[in-house]
Scaffold this motif. Structure first.
Motif, short mmCIF file in Angstrom:
data_model
loop_
_atom_site.label_atom_id
_atom_site.label_comp_id
_atom_site.label_asym_id
_atom_site.label_seq_id
_atom_site.Cartn_x
_atom_site.Cartn_y
_atom_site.Cartn_z
N LEU A 78 9.04 -6.76 6.72
CA LEU A 78 10.21 -7.62 6.55
C LEU A 78 11.48 -6.79 6.31
N ALA A 79 11.35 -5.73 5.52
CA ALA A 79 12.51 -4.88 5.26
C ALA A 79 12.99 -4.20 6.54
N ASP A 80 12.06 -3.86 7.43
CA ASP A 80 12.45 -3.22 8.69
C ASP A 80 13.15 -4.21 9.62
N VAL A 81 12.66 -5.46 9.65
CA VAL A 81 13.34 -6.49 10.45
C VAL A 81 14.73 -6.74 9.89
N GLN A 82 14.84 -6.83 8.58
CA GLN A 82 16.14 -7.02 7.95
C GLN A 82 17.08 -5.86 8.30
N ALA A 83 16.56 -4.64 8.28
CA ALA A 83 17.37 -3.47 8.61
C ALA A 83 17.85 -3.52 10.06
N LEU A 84 16.99 -4.00 10.96
CA LEU A 84 17.38 -4.13 12.36
C LEU A 84 18.52 -5.13 12.52
N LEU A 85 18.41 -6.29 11.88
CA LEU A 85 19.48 -7.29 11.98
C LEU A 85 20.78 -6.74 11.40
N ASP A 86 20.67 -6.02 10.29
CA ASP A 86 21.88 -5.44 9.69
C ASP A 86 22.48 -4.36 10.60
N GLU A 87 21.62 -3.55 11.21
CA GLU A 87 22.08 -2.52 12.13
C GLU A 87 22.86 -3.13 13.29
N LEU A 88 22.41 -4.27 13.78
CA LEU A 88 23.05 -4.95 14.91
C LEU A 88 24.15 -5.91 14.47
N ARG A 89 24.33 -6.05 13.16
CA ARG A 89 25.32 -6.98 12.58
C ARG A 89 25.08 -8.40 13.08
N LEU A 90 23.84 -8.78 13.07
CA LEU A 90 23.44 -10.13 13.46
C LEU A 90 23.12 -10.92 12.20
N GLU A 91 23.94 -11.90 11.91
CA GLU A 91 23.73 -12.69 10.71
C GLU A 91 22.60 -13.70 10.88
N ARG A 92 22.42 -14.20 12.12
CA ARG A 92 21.44 -15.25 12.36
C ARG A 92 20.89 -15.11 13.78
N VAL A 93 19.58 -15.11 13.92
CA VAL A 93 18.96 -14.93 15.23
C VAL A 93 17.73 -15.83 15.37
N ALA A 94 17.26 -15.96 16.60
CA ALA A 94 15.95 -16.53 16.84
C ALA A 94 14.93 -15.41 16.79
N LEU A 95 13.74 -15.71 16.27
CA LEU A 95 12.66 -14.73 16.21
C LEU A 95 11.53 -15.16 17.13
N LEU A 96 10.97 -14.19 17.85
CA LEU A 96 9.84 -14.39 18.74
C LEU A 96 8.73 -13.46 18.27
N GLY A 97 7.56 -14.01 17.95
CA GLY A 97 6.49 -13.17 17.44
C GLY A 97 5.17 -13.49 18.09
N HIS A 98 4.40 -12.43 18.37
CA HIS A 98 3.05 -12.59 18.92
C HIS A 98 2.03 -12.11 17.92
N SER A 99 1.03 -12.94 17.62
CA SER A 99 -0.11 -12.55 16.79
C SER A 99 0.36 -12.01 15.44
N MET A 100 0.10 -10.76 15.11
CA MET A 100 0.58 -10.21 13.85
C MET A 100 2.09 -10.35 13.74
#
Length: 281
Positions: A78-100
């Motif tokens: 979760l911290a890595d996903v949060q870091a990615l959104l912050d890196e891209l300056r994306l406040e709100r996005v759609a998430l797509l996830g497979h399995s894990m």
């Protein structure tokens, strides 16, 4: 065409693949266990208007491994996903996830519902759990297995083609083309053959998992629309059916296909259509 780049978080490099229109609607994609970001190649081709951003989770693909001896707990992603959104300056996005990756997406969206506009989950809804009263025995068993696994050594494949054949015939089979996408990012060549880039520690059993009430608490907080697509020959509805009623705005679809249905032409086309329709709504 895709774009590959990396960013640093807590001294580790995390790798990213991007496809589509850089000005398009951003969708962050999270792959399954022992897969990598290239697993979204087919969906990206079917969604050229979308800015599809796929993260190699820690220990997978071209991302750095976690430090030796540090377990791979699903919530650490979760911290890595949060870091990615912050890196891209994306406040709100759609998430797509497979399995894990679907489990990671559900946990993230439950923790940060204000940052997730929609969830698209493929053959998975929530992370695996340990019943609370079974945790002591499960922990002891996992620790014993992990001691044995630490003595294992990776054996290389003699050729890239041999690795492709092995991946095609794995527990969750994929096509030759899909195996090529995954292995082009998932293997490294050494003098004595081809090795997996993924951390061998990922194959060790979890010492601790969330329990059912904890997982349920995350699912109840999914206030955004959720599309769950289950494969008829995938993990099975029994894995998720008791959790469906916990999600306020969940729509369930089932498609013919295997666990990696997003890498099969017919189901991938339907999934892409549903994602496009919901992003444009």
């Amino acid at each position: 065409m895709h774009r590959s780049w990396r960013f640093e978080h807590h001294g580790r490099r995390l790798a990213v693949m991007e496809w589509g229109d850089p000005r398009g609607m951003p969708v962050v994609a999270l792959h399954g266990w022992l897969d990598n970001a290239a697993g979204f190649t087919l969906l990206a081709r079917l969604l050229p208007e979308v800015r599809l951003i796929a993260l190699d989770l820690a220990g997978h693909g071209c991302s750095d491994h976690r430090p030796a001896g540090q377990p791979y707990y699903i919530w650490d992603n979760l911290a890595d996903v949060q870091a990615l959104l912050d890196e891209l300056r994306l406040e709100r996005v759609a998430l797509l996830g497979h399995s894990m990756g679907a489990g990671v997406a559900s946990l993230f969206a439950g923790a940060f519902p204000e940052r997730v506009s929609q969830l698209f989950l493929l053959d998975g809804l929530a992370p695996l759990d340990y019943p609370a009263d079974e945790l002591p025995a499960q922990m002891a068993e996992a620790l014993a297995k992990n001691r044995r696994l630490q003595r294992r050594a990776l054996r290389p494949y003699a050729s890239f083609e041999q690795a492709v054949q092995a991946r095609m015939g794995g527990r969750w089979p994929v096509s030759r083309e899909a195996a090529g996408w995954l292995l082009a990012r998932g293997l490294r060549e050494e003098a004595d053959g081809w090795y997996w880039r993924s951390d061998l520690a990922l194959t060790q059993p979890s010492v601790v998992r969330l329990c059912e009430p904890q997982v349920a608490a995350f699912l109840r907080r999914l206030s955004m629309p959720v599309l769950l697509v289950m494969a008829e020959a995938g993990i099975g509805m029994a894995r998720v059916e008791q959790q469906l009623a916990l999600v306020p705005q969940l729509e369930l679809k089932q498609l013919a296909g295997g666990h990696h249905l997003h890498l099969e032409a017919a189901p991938a086309a339907r999934i892409a259509q549903w994602i496009s329709e919901r992003l444009q709504a």
